[in-house]
Design an enzyme around this catalytic site. Sequence first.
Site, PDB file in Angstrom:
ATOM      1  N   ARG A 104      -3.183  -0.510   5.495  1.00 30.27           N
ATOM      2  CA  ARG A 104      -3.639  -1.780   4.340  1.00 30.27           C
ATOM      3  C   ARG A 104      -3.369  -2.619   4.241  1.00 30.27           C
ATOM      4  NH1 ARG A 104      -5.121   2.241  -0.447  1.00 30.27           N
ATOM      5  NH2 ARG A 104      -3.112   2.846   0.163  1.00 30.27           N
TER       6      ARG A 104
ATOM      7  N   CYS B 108       0.933  -1.376  -0.200  1.00 28.54           N
ATOM      8  CA  CYS B 108      -0.162   0.151  -0.019  1.00 28.54           C
ATOM      9  C   CYS B 108       0.948   0.971  -0.117  1.00 28.54           C
ATOM     10  CB  CYS B 108      -0.813  -0.280   1.208  1.00 28.54           C
ATOM     11  SG  CYS B 108      -0.316   0.009   2.914  1.00 28.54           S
TER      12      CYS B 108
ATOM     13  N   ASP C   5      -8.506   4.133   1.706  1.00 32.59           N
ATOM     14  CA  ASP C   5      -7.415   3.935   2.385  1.00 32.59           C
ATOM     15  C   ASP C   5      -8.117   5.182   3.605  1.00 32.59           C
ATOM     16  OD1 ASP C   5      -5.607   4.661   4.036  1.00 32.59           O
ATOM     17  OD2 ASP C   5      -3.942   5.610   2.092  1.00 32.59           O
TER      18      ASP C   5
HETATM   19  P1  4NP Z   1      -2.389   2.584   3.945  1.00 38.54           P
HETATM   20  O1  4NP Z   1      -2.240   4.165   4.449  1.00 38.54           O
HETATM   21  O2  4NP Z   1      -1.331   3.416   2.834  1.00 38.54           O
HETATM   22  O3  4NP Z   1      -2.953   2.115   4.464  1.00 38.54           O
HETATM   23  O4  4NP Z   1      -0.557   2.266   5.105  1.00 38.54           O
HETATM   24  C1  4NP Z   1      -1.557   5.452   4.499  1.00 38.54           C
HETATM   25  C2  4NP Z   1      -0.191   5.088   5.882  1.00 38.54           C
HETATM   26  C3  4NP Z   1       0.121   6.506   5.735  1.00 38.54           C
HETATM   27  C4  4NP Z   1       0.093   7.878   4.735  1.00 38.54           C
HETATM   28  C5  4NP Z   1      -0.926   7.099   3.837  1.00 38.54           C
HETATM   29  C6  4NP Z   1      -1.182   6.638   3.617  1.00 38.54           C
HETATM   30  N1  4NP Z   1       0.862   9.628   5.334  1.00 38.54           N
HETATM   31  O5  4NP Z   1       0.733   9.716   4.184  1.00 38.54           O
HETATM   32  O6  4NP Z   1       1.458   8.747   5.458  1.00 38.54           O
END
Ligand code: 4NP
Length: 156
Positions: A14, A8, A125
């Site tokens: 995720r 992800c 997300d």
């Molecule tokens: P993930 O969610 O891709 O599902 O782990 C996110 C976690 C952090 C960030 C973006 C999406 N971020 O911009 O820090």
Amino acid sequence: MVKVLFVCLGNICRSPMAEAIFKEKLKGDGLENQIEVDSAGTGDWHEGNPPHEGTQGILKEKNISSEGLRARQVKEEDLEMYDYIIGMDAENVGNLTRMKGLKKSGEIARLLDFVEDGKEDDVPDPYFTGNFDYVYELVDEGCERLLAHIREKEGL
Ligand code: 4NP
């Protein structure tokens, strides 16, 4: 050993959820010695961090361990080492495909493409939506279908 990598953006919401759920399914099917699983993020902001508290919370609620999960960024070598590289959304898959270049690598796919007639194509997300329950539901279904796909393809 068949190798599966979930990917992800941040590797704290995720994809670690998918890793934990998939491991649980492997244990249930007695396949933990035949299929290996890890997760990574296309971004490096959270390197070394445990999963987001929302992911930890829903996994705990479902009695699934999140022990030892730590964020890391996906590397070019991963694209050669893993047989199934599974992105959570179209953006992840686009980034992975660009990284892959002309090198030989495993199958790159989007998790929910394994769910026929599913409600969503991308896993939304929860870092931005805050809806970890809905993400759990989608990821659980995706992992179930992905495992069936791998078992059929690999004769497991
Ligand atoms: P993930 O969610 O891709 O599902 O782990 C996110 C976690 C952090 C960030 C973006 C999406 N971020 O911009 O820090």
